[in-house]
Every structure is written in C-alpha cells, then in structure tokens.
Design a protein around this motif. Structure first.
Motif, PDB file in Angstrom:
ATOM      1  N   ALA A 132      33.954  50.247 -11.406  1.00 34.81           N
ATOM      2  CA  ALA A 132      33.275  49.031 -11.844  1.00 34.81           C
ATOM      3  C   ALA A 132      32.563  48.391 -10.653  1.00 34.81           C
ATOM      4  O   ALA A 132      33.046  48.438  -9.520  1.00 34.81           O
ATOM      5  CB  ALA A 132      34.283  48.052 -12.441  1.00 34.81           C
ATOM      6  N   GLY A 133      31.410  47.792 -10.901  1.00 32.21           N
ATOM      7  CA  GLY A 133      30.672  47.106  -9.851  1.00 32.21           C
ATOM      8  C   GLY A 133      29.651  47.957  -9.140  1.00 32.21           C
ATOM      9  O   GLY A 133      28.881  47.445  -8.325  1.00 32.21           O
ATOM     10  N   ILE A 134      29.642  49.264  -9.409  1.00 36.87           N
ATOM     11  CA  ILE A 134      28.653  50.145  -8.797  1.00 36.87           C
ATOM     12  C   ILE A 134      27.325  50.008  -9.550  1.00 36.87           C
ATOM     13  O   ILE A 134      27.283  50.028 -10.777  1.00 36.87           O
ATOM     14  CB  ILE A 134      29.128  51.612  -8.846  1.00 36.87           C
ATOM     15  N   ARG A 135      26.245  49.866  -8.814  1.00 41.38           N
ATOM     16  CA  ARG A 135      24.935  49.729  -9.449  1.00 41.38           C
ATOM     17  C   ARG A 135      24.456  51.100  -9.912  1.00 41.38           C
ATOM     18  O   ARG A 135      24.407  52.050  -9.147  1.00 41.38           O
ATOM     19  CB  ARG A 135      23.930  49.115  -8.474  1.00 41.38           C
ATOM     20  N   LEU A 136      24.077  51.174 -11.160  1.00 42.59           N
ATOM     21  CA  LEU A 136      23.605  52.423 -11.747  1.00 42.59           C
ATOM     22  C   LEU A 136      22.115  52.319 -12.048  1.00 42.59           C
ATOM     23  O   LEU A 136      21.669  51.332 -12.641  1.00 42.59           O
ATOM     24  CB  LEU A 136      24.364  52.732 -13.040  1.00 42.59           C
ATOM     25  N   GLY A 175      12.303  60.018  -4.937  1.00 39.40           N
ATOM     26  CA  GLY A 175      12.537  60.282  -3.519  1.00 39.40           C
ATOM     27  C   GLY A 175      12.440  59.019  -2.689  1.00 39.40           C
ATOM     28  O   GLY A 175      13.267  58.771  -1.798  1.00 39.40           O
ATOM     29  N   ASP A 176      11.432  58.196  -2.972  1.00 38.82           N
ATOM     30  CA  ASP A 176      11.265  56.937  -2.241  1.00 38.82           C
ATOM     31  C   ASP A 176      12.464  56.018  -2.450  1.00 38.82           C
ATOM     32  O   ASP A 176      12.915  55.334  -1.515  1.00 38.82           O
ATOM     33  CB  ASP A 176       9.992  56.225  -2.691  1.00 38.82           C
ATOM     34  N   LEU A 177      12.987  55.991  -3.680  1.00 37.38           N
ATOM     35  CA  LEU A 177      14.138  55.133  -3.989  1.00 37.38           C
ATOM     36  C   LEU A 177      15.388  55.583  -3.240  1.00 37.38           C
ATOM     37  O   LEU A 177      16.129  54.755  -2.690  1.00 37.38           O
ATOM     38  CB  LEU A 177      14.388  55.144  -5.498  1.00 37.38           C
ATOM     39  N   LEU A 178      15.614  56.897  -3.203  1.00 37.49           N
ATOM     40  CA  LEU A 178      16.768  57.419  -2.464  1.00 37.49           C
ATOM     41  C   LEU A 178      16.719  57.005  -1.000  1.00 37.49           C
ATOM     42  O   LEU A 178      17.711  56.540  -0.425  1.00 37.49           O
ATOM     43  CB  LEU A 178      16.806  58.940  -2.570  1.00 37.49           C
ATOM     44  N   VAL A 179      15.557  57.171  -0.399  1.00 40.12           N
ATOM     45  CA  VAL A 179      15.393  56.843   1.018  1.00 40.12           C
ATOM     46  C   VAL A 179      15.540  55.343   1.249  1.00 40.12           C
ATOM     47  O   VAL A 179      16.229  54.903   2.179  1.00 40.12           O
ATOM     48  CB  VAL A 179      14.023  57.343   1.527  1.00 40.12           C
ATOM     49  N   ALA A 180      14.921  54.540   0.406  1.00 40.46           N
ATOM     50  CA  ALA A 180      14.969  53.085   0.576  1.00 40.46           C
ATOM     51  C   ALA A 180      16.393  52.555   0.462  1.00 40.46           C
ATOM     52  O   ALA A 180      16.826  51.709   1.262  1.00 40.46           O
ATOM     53  CB  ALA A 180      14.060  52.414  -0.455  1.00 40.46           C
ATOM     54  N   GLU A 181      17.129  53.047  -0.520  1.00 42.21           N
ATOM     55  CA  GLU A 181      18.500  52.563  -0.708  1.00 42.21           C
ATOM     56  C   GLU A 181      19.406  53.002   0.444  1.00 42.21           C
ATOM     57  O   GLU A 181      20.270  52.243   0.896  1.00 42.21           O
ATOM     58  CB  GLU A 181      19.051  53.080  -2.040  1.00 42.21           C
ATOM     59  N   ALA A 182      19.204  54.214   0.931  1.00 39.39           N
ATOM     60  CA  ALA A 182      20.013  54.685   2.053  1.00 39.39           C
ATOM     61  C   ALA A 182      19.699  53.895   3.316  1.00 39.39           C
ATOM     62  O   ALA A 182      20.599  53.513   4.075  1.00 39.39           O
ATOM     63  CB  ALA A 182      19.776  56.173   2.280  1.00 39.39           C
ATOM     64  N   ARG A 183      18.409  53.614   3.547  1.00 41.49           N
ATOM     65  CA  ARG A 183      18.017  52.836   4.723  1.00 41.49           C
ATOM     66  C   ARG A 183      18.538  51.404   4.653  1.00 41.49           C
ATOM     67  O   ARG A 183      18.721  50.743   5.684  1.00 41.49           O
ATOM     68  CB  ARG A 183      16.496  52.827   4.855  1.00 41.49           C
ATOM     69  N   ALA A 184      18.789  50.939   3.429  1.00 46.04           N
ATOM     70  CA  ALA A 184      19.331  49.586   3.255  1.00 46.04           C
ATOM     71  C   ALA A 184      20.833  49.536   3.527  1.00 46.04           C
ATOM     72  O   ALA A 184      21.449  48.479   3.430  1.00 46.04           O
ATOM     73  CB  ALA A 184      19.033  49.085   1.842  1.00 46.04           C
ATOM     74  N   GLY A 185      21.412  50.689   3.846  1.00 46.62           N
ATOM     75  CA  GLY A 185      22.823  50.739   4.195  1.00 46.62           C
ATOM     76  C   GLY A 185      23.740  51.120   3.051  1.00 46.62           C
ATOM     77  O   GLY A 185      24.965  51.053   3.192  1.00 46.62           O
ATOM     78  N   VAL A 196      25.487  53.683   0.230  1.00 49.22           N
ATOM     79  CA  VAL A 196      25.844  55.068  -0.023  1.00 49.22           C
ATOM     80  C   VAL A 196      25.252  55.419  -1.384  1.00 49.22           C
ATOM     81  O   VAL A 196      25.559  54.788  -2.391  1.00 49.22           O
ATOM     82  CB  VAL A 196      27.371  55.279  -0.031  1.00 49.22           C
ATOM     83  N   VAL A 197      24.401  56.422  -1.416  1.00 50.77           N
ATOM     84  CA  VAL A 197      23.657  56.750  -2.631  1.00 50.77           C
ATOM     85  C   VAL A 197      24.118  58.113  -3.162  1.00 50.77           C
ATOM     86  O   VAL A 197      24.189  59.083  -2.415  1.00 50.77           O
ATOM     87  CB  VAL A 197      22.138  56.807  -2.348  1.00 50.77           C
ATOM     88  N   VAL A 198      24.415  58.156  -4.444  1.00 53.12           N
ATOM     89  CA  VAL A 198      24.749  59.415  -5.116  1.00 53.12           C
ATOM     90  C   VAL A 198      23.663  59.696  -6.145  1.00 53.12           C
ATOM     91  O   VAL A 198      23.407  58.883  -7.029  1.00 53.12           O
ATOM     92  CB  VAL A 198      26.118  59.340  -5.822  1.00 53.12           C
ATOM     93  N   ARG A 199      23.018  60.828  -6.013  1.00 53.47           N
ATOM     94  CA  ARG A 199      22.029  61.270  -7.000  1.00 53.47           C
ATOM     95  C   ARG A 199      22.739  62.273  -7.903  1.00 53.47           C
ATOM     96  O   ARG A 199      22.997  63.406  -7.511  1.00 53.47           O
ATOM     97  CB  ARG A 199      20.835  61.909  -6.295  1.00 53.47           C
ATOM     98  N   LEU A 200      23.103  61.840  -9.097  1.00 51.76           N
ATOM     99  CA  LEU A 200      23.895  62.675  -9.992  1.00 51.76           C
ATOM    100  C   LEU A 200      22.988  63.456 -10.927  1.00 51.76           C
ATOM    101  O   LEU A 200      22.152  62.897 -11.633  1.00 51.76           O
ATOM    102  CB  LEU A 200      24.837  61.791 -10.815  1.00 51.76           C
ATOM    103  N   LYS A 201      23.161  64.764 -10.922  1.00 59.36           N
ATOM    104  CA  LYS A 201      22.358  65.640 -11.768  1.00 59.36           C
ATOM    105  C   LYS A 201      23.271  66.516 -12.613  1.00 59.36           C
ATOM    106  O   LYS A 201      24.422  66.758 -12.246  1.00 59.36           O
ATOM    107  CB  LYS A 201      21.449  66.546 -10.915  1.00 59.36           C
TER     108      LYS A 201
END
Length: 211
Positions: free
Chosen positions: A6-10, A28-38, A40-45
């Motif tokens: 709970a509380g994780i942004r989806l 791709g831009d979103l992955l990079v931007a979120e990671a640079r913002a500090g 932890v990003v999970v791209r679930l496929k």
C-alpha cells in the motif's frame, strides 16, 4: 500486482494494438526521470521483456540517462503457453529448431521467413491474429505445405485459455470462425498436433490431420 505494498504509486503504461497509454519514448523518459528523482522504479512487464517486449529499448534509455538498471527475466508467452498446452516446442520426433517471429510488423511481405518452418522445425508467431490470413499466404508462397499443422493459443496460461487446431491453409478461417482475440500465439509445425488428449476439458478443437 496483489503483492504491491500500500502507498506505492502505480503508473499504467499498458499497450494494446492501436491503443497505447503512453508512447515508447515517453516511457523511457519517465523511467529515467523517476530514477533521477531518487525513486526506486520497477517496470513490470508480462512474459520475457526481451522477447518482443521493448525491454531492450527501455534498458538503453536508462543506460543513456545514467540510471543503474537490473533486469529480472521472465518467461516468454511462447514458452509458458506451449507448456500450459502440453505442447513441446521441441520434440525429438518432431522438431529440433524453434523460431520466434512478430506477425504484426512493418513490411510483412518483405520479411524473409524462408526456412523458418517446415519438417523438423517449429515456428511461433507473436501478434499474428490480425494478419493471420496474410501470414498463411506468405508461408505457403514461401514453400510451406498448406497442410502443415497449426495451433492457436489464445490467452496462454490464463484460466480461460483456448487451444484451437487446424492447418495452415485454414489459419485465417479458423481465426475468423472462432472469433480469436489477442493476445494469442500461432504455432506452426508438427508439434501443433501434440497435447490434444490432455486438453479435452479446456480445448475447443478444430480438426487437424496428424502427421
């Protein structure tokens, strides 16, 4: 998805044919931007992200953006679906070579599939439902027998999975008659005749001669 705390942004970037929530470059831009913002990003496929899953493009975007990235491999729908259907893609009596192709690609008529299907070979076609009739015409024009067995795996590995069987010449007709919907895989080759007896409870079969 049920395991996400709970509380994780989806953020949904789901794609279907002609319906993209977000364009690939923007993902791709979103992955990079979120990671640079500090973050932890999970791209679930689903499946294997490196088999027609755009995983390579997204990893490249992260690397180019200076973002550390790790890939956790999945199971491709071809492997998972065939196993769920008790349909071995390789079998010492039927096939020792497997090829994967994308059926919904630019310039289908210009793709060279010669030799990818035939005796001792299995061809697995992703994203081929919409162009099933053109795919059959192409394979036959390239020399494959119209009587070659085929199987269609609709919603592979899901509880409502269907396995339809026919021959190459009737591929387009089978898709239309049975109202096959994506996601679905098309398997071409002798292995498409295997697994029928074990699947009678979840299979609506289309008659197919056994080689």
């Amino acid at each position: 998805m049920a395991l996400v705390p709970a509380g994780i942004r989806l953020v949904s970037v789901a794609k279907r044919r002609d319906r993209h929530t977000m364009q690939q470059d923007a993902i791709g831009d979103l992955l990079v931007a979120e990671a640079r913002a500090g973050n932890v990003v999970v791209r679930l496929k689903g499946g294997d992200p490196f088999i027609f899953g755009r995983g390579g493009e997204e990893v490249s975007a992260c690397v180019a953006g200076g973002v550390p990235v790790e890939v956790i491999p999945g199971i491709s729908s071809a492997l998972g679906g065939a196993a769920a259907a008790f349909m071995p893609l390789t079998h010492r009596d039927h096939a020792s070579i497997v090829s994967f192709v994308a059926g919904e690609c630019r310039g289908l008529a210009n793709q060279d599939w010669t030799g990818l299907a035939g005796k001792g070979r299995t061809l697995v076609i992703y994203m081929g439902v919409t162009g099933a009739d053109r795919i059959a015409e192409k394979l036959i024009a390239d020399g494959l027998s119209p009587d070659t067995p085929i199987a269609i795996l609709e919603r592979a590995t899901q509880p409502d999975m269907r396995v339809l069987r026919s021959v190459l010449a009737d591929l387009g007709g089978a898709v239309l008659r049975e109202l096959v919907k994506s996601p679905a895989l098309i398997i071409v080759g002798d292995v498409a005749t295997l697994g029928a007896d074990a699947l009678t409870s979840i299979t609506k079969a289309v008659p197919c001669p056994v080689s």
